[in-house]
Design a protein around this motif. Structure first.
Motif, mmCIF file in Angstrom:
data_model
loop_
_atom_site.group_PDB
_atom_site.id
_atom_site.type_symbol
_atom_site.label_atom_id
_atom_site.label_comp_id
_atom_site.label_asym_id
_atom_site.label_seq_id
_atom_site.Cartn_x
_atom_site.Cartn_y
_atom_site.Cartn_z
ATOM 1 N N ILE A 132 0.857 -1.191 0.000
ATOM 2 C CA ILE A 132 0.000 0.000 0.000
ATOM 3 C C ILE A 132 0.890 1.237 0.000
ATOM 4 O O ILE A 132 1.972 1.240 0.605
ATOM 5 C CB ILE A 132 -0.956 -0.004 1.219
ATOM 6 N N GLY A 133 0.450 2.269 -0.694
ATOM 7 C CA GLY A 133 1.244 3.486 -0.841
ATOM 8 C C GLY A 133 0.882 4.537 0.199
ATOM 9 O O GLY A 133 -0.278 4.954 0.278
ATOM 10 N N LEU A 134 1.874 4.970 0.960
ATOM 11 C CA LEU A 134 1.655 5.951 2.023
ATOM 12 C C LEU A 134 2.119 7.353 1.624
ATOM 13 O O LEU A 134 2.125 8.256 2.451
ATOM 14 C CB LEU A 134 2.411 5.534 3.297
ATOM 15 N N GLY A 135 2.502 7.535 0.388
ATOM 16 C CA GLY A 135 3.118 8.786 -0.029
ATOM 17 C C GLY A 135 2.162 9.973 -0.031
ATOM 18 O O GLY A 135 0.943 9.824 -0.160
ATOM 19 N N GLU A 136 2.751 11.172 0.088
ATOM 20 C CA GLU A 136 1.959 12.405 0.011
ATOM 21 C C GLU A 136 1.520 12.683 -1.415
ATOM 22 O O GLU A 136 0.490 13.294 -1.654
ATOM 23 C CB GLU A 136 2.777 13.586 0.544
ATOM 24 N N ARG A 137 2.357 12.264 -2.357
ATOM 25 C CA ARG A 137 1.988 12.396 -3.761
ATOM 26 C C ARG A 137 2.689 11.294 -4.543
ATOM 27 O O ARG A 137 3.671 10.722 -4.086
ATOM 28 C CB ARG A 137 2.345 13.773 -4.318
ATOM 29 N N HIS A 138 2.140 11.036 -5.710
ATOM 30 C CA HIS A 138 2.669 9.978 -6.563
ATOM 31 C C HIS A 138 2.983 10.584 -7.933
ATOM 32 O O HIS A 138 2.290 11.501 -8.377
ATOM 33 C CB HIS A 138 1.655 8.848 -6.719
ATOM 34 N N LYS A 193 2.903 13.678 -17.855
ATOM 35 C CA LYS A 193 3.435 13.407 -16.518
ATOM 36 C C LYS A 193 2.808 14.379 -15.528
ATOM 37 O O LYS A 193 2.767 15.587 -15.773
ATOM 38 C CB LYS A 193 4.962 13.548 -16.518
ATOM 39 N N VAL A 194 2.320 13.837 -14.424
ATOM 40 C CA VAL A 194 1.655 14.657 -13.413
ATOM 41 C C VAL A 194 2.032 14.149 -12.024
ATOM 42 O O VAL A 194 2.554 13.040 -11.874
ATOM 43 C CB VAL A 194 0.113 14.615 -13.554
ATOM 44 N N ALA A 195 1.757 14.985 -11.035
ATOM 45 C CA ALA A 195 1.846 14.564 -9.632
ATOM 46 C C ALA A 195 0.419 14.395 -9.124
ATOM 47 O O ALA A 195 -0.429 15.267 -9.331
ATOM 48 C CB ALA A 195 2.597 15.602 -8.809
ATOM 49 N N ILE A 196 0.159 13.267 -8.500
ATOM 50 C CA ILE A 196 -1.197 12.932 -8.046
ATOM 51 C C ILE A 196 -1.188 12.885 -6.523
ATOM 52 O O ILE A 196 -0.320 12.245 -5.925
ATOM 53 C CB ILE A 196 -1.619 11.573 -8.632
ATOM 54 N N PRO A 197 -2.138 13.578 -5.875
ATOM 55 C CA PRO A 197 -2.105 13.590 -4.412
ATOM 56 C C PRO A 197 -2.372 12.209 -3.814
ATOM 57 O O PRO A 197 -3.184 11.445 -4.340
ATOM 58 C CB PRO A 197 -3.223 14.574 -4.048
ATOM 59 N N ILE A 250 -5.350 9.619 -4.172
ATOM 60 C CA ILE A 250 -5.291 8.194 -4.508
ATOM 61 C C ILE A 250 -4.391 7.465 -3.512
ATOM 62 O O ILE A 250 -3.278 7.917 -3.221
ATOM 63 C CB ILE A 250 -4.723 7.983 -5.935
ATOM 64 N N ILE A 251 -4.893 6.346 -3.005
ATOM 65 C CA ILE A 251 -4.053 5.433 -2.231
ATOM 66 C C ILE A 251 -3.837 4.196 -3.102
ATOM 67 O O ILE A 251 -4.773 3.425 -3.338
ATOM 68 C CB ILE A 251 -4.716 5.040 -0.893
ATOM 69 N N PRO A 252 -2.624 4.011 -3.610
ATOM 70 C CA PRO A 252 -2.392 2.846 -4.451
ATOM 71 C C PRO A 252 -2.163 1.591 -3.613
ATOM 72 O O PRO A 252 -1.552 1.651 -2.542
ATOM 73 C CB PRO A 252 -1.117 3.219 -5.212
ATOM 74 N N VAL A 253 -2.685 0.507 -4.108
ATOM 75 C CA VAL A 253 -2.441 -0.810 -3.518
ATOM 76 C C VAL A 253 -1.998 -1.711 -4.649
ATOM 77 O O VAL A 253 -2.560 -1.655 -5.746
ATOM 78 C CB VAL A 253 -3.724 -1.367 -2.860
ATOM 79 N N ASN A 254 -0.988 -2.499 -4.418
ATOM 80 C CA ASN A 254 -0.560 -3.418 -5.465
ATOM 81 C C ASN A 254 -0.650 -4.856 -4.996
ATOM 82 O O ASN A 254 -0.327 -5.179 -3.852
ATOM 83 C CB ASN A 254 0.882 -3.134 -5.899
#
Lengths: 275, 110
Positions: free
Chosen positions: A71-77, A91-95, A141-145
């Motif tokens: 799971i992604g805990l980052g402030e932005r992706h 290319k973008v930064a996603i919150p 977005i909270i990414p999960v892989n």
């Protein structure tokens, strides 16, 4: 709070990158219309954040240290990792949503071993769905892989258990959360057989989701899936986990096998959260 | 074990702009950092998509590398098919061989 939205969608890079080459414009535009409806449904759900359950393609994780679940805990992706002209997405930064992600991770870890990452680069597996569903890239977005690329792979029963844990963790949070599973059903992406689609296999898998047939959903072996649905079929884990998070039957909004240039049977659906 | 490093070169190249710069500045020096067979090293020096596929590189890694080399989509698919004809079936990796390499995409035939 219970999930406010749960759905699934396909994510082939051709859906944006090769859109201009499509000959079957009717099928393509029907897909895009279904995705526009899905975008609207997410918006109307009032979701404050979306958890995307993805099957990334070696953008962040490799065989030097491959987590089954992360799971992604980052402030932005950042994304996409691909050439923007090739994918036709800039290319973008996603919150992100680090505080909520950390709470979800802590909750999920009570029952499922989960890795986390504070840095995450999105590939087409997340960027293509977001391009259609949150085109301003403004919804956190909270990414999960789930590792669906480099065997050995997590068993389907564990994907279900992970999804259940994710759904419960979201219910324990105060935020309005949407969950989106994105993967392919049968497909042979990025190989000489790209464009091959086993439509009967796809429709049987979708039937099992529509009928909430957990036993049948978890009965596939990787050997069978590889033979019938290609290595891309391993990505059914994302749909299975999302079904488990939703705890409801799939309403299939769109499916076509008539866009082989997108290298996947294009699917859009949402789960009925009221049953 | 060699396939692991072959894929690792491409994994790092695909996701890291600094590795891309190293690739353009001095590819042989970049490759010195990985345990590669002569055949694998040659495939990377020559950008030989067909051989890389036969050696077992995952298509999800190879596809992005092909885009990096500015290889068009249908040429990428055809390069893998040509590789099978030239070098034989896929030797290692997640797909020993997924099919005969026929085209499933009408657009690619035009």
């Amino acid at each position: 709070m219970p999930l406010v939205y749960a759905g699934v969608t396909s994510h082939g890079p051709g859906m944006t990158g090769r859109a201009h080459l499509v000959e079957n414009l009717e099928a393509r535009d029907q897909l895009y219309a279904a995705l526009a409806d899905q975008s609207q449904a997410i918006k109307e759900s009032g979701a404050q954040v979306m958890v995307v359950v993805a099957a990334e393609h070696f953008a962040n994780f490799f065989m030097d240290n491959m987590p089954a679940y992360c799971i992604g805990l980052g402030e932005r992706h950042q994304g996409p990792i691909e050439d923007p002209e090739w994918l036709r997405i800039p290319k973008v930064a996603i919150p992100g949503s680090p505080d909520l992600a950390r709470r979800l991770a802590t909750d999920i870890m009570q029952t499922v071993d989960l890795a986390y990452a504070q840095e995450w680069k999105f590939d087409h597996g997340i960027m293509v769905p977001l391009h259609f569903l949150t085109p301003e890239f403004d919804l956190p977005i909270i990414p999960v892989n789930i590792n669906c690329q480099g065997p050995p792979l997590t068993p389907l029963s564990r994907a279900w258990a992970f999804g259940e844990a994710l759904g419960k963790a979201c219910a324990n949070a105060d935020e309005r959360i949407a969950v989106l599973g994105t993967g392919g059903i049968s497909h042979w992406p990025a190989t000489p057989d790209s464009g091959k689609i086993n439509e009967p296999w796809d429709r049987e898998f979708l039937r099992r989701l529509q009928q909430q047939d957990k036993q049948a959903l978890l009965s596939y072996t990787d050997e069978e899936t590889y033979l019938e649905a290609g290595q891309g079929g391993f990505e059914i884990r994302t749909y299975i986990a999302t079904a488990a998070a939703a705890q409801g039957p799939l309403e299939l909004d769109f499916y076509t096998a008539e866009l082989p240039i997108f290298a996947v049977g294009c699917t859009v659906g949402h789960f009925n959260l009221n049953t | 074990m060699s396939l692991y490093y072959l894929q690792k070169v491409l994994y790092q190249l695909n996701r890291d702009d600094r590795v891309k710069q190293e690739y353009h500045a001095d590819l042989p020096a970049l490759l010195d950092g990985y345990e590669l067979s002569d055949e694998e090293r040659g495939a990377l020096i020559n950008g030989d998509i067909g051989l890389l596929y036969v050696l077992g590189v995952n298509g999800q890694i190879l596809m992005h590398y092909a885009a990096f080399l500015n290889i068009e989509w249908f040429d990428y698919l055809e390069s893998m098919r040509a590789g099978i004809k030239k070098y034989g079936p896929v030797r290692e990796g997640v797909y020993a061989m997924t099919g005969g390499g026929q085209s499933f995409t009408l657009e690619g035939e035009r």
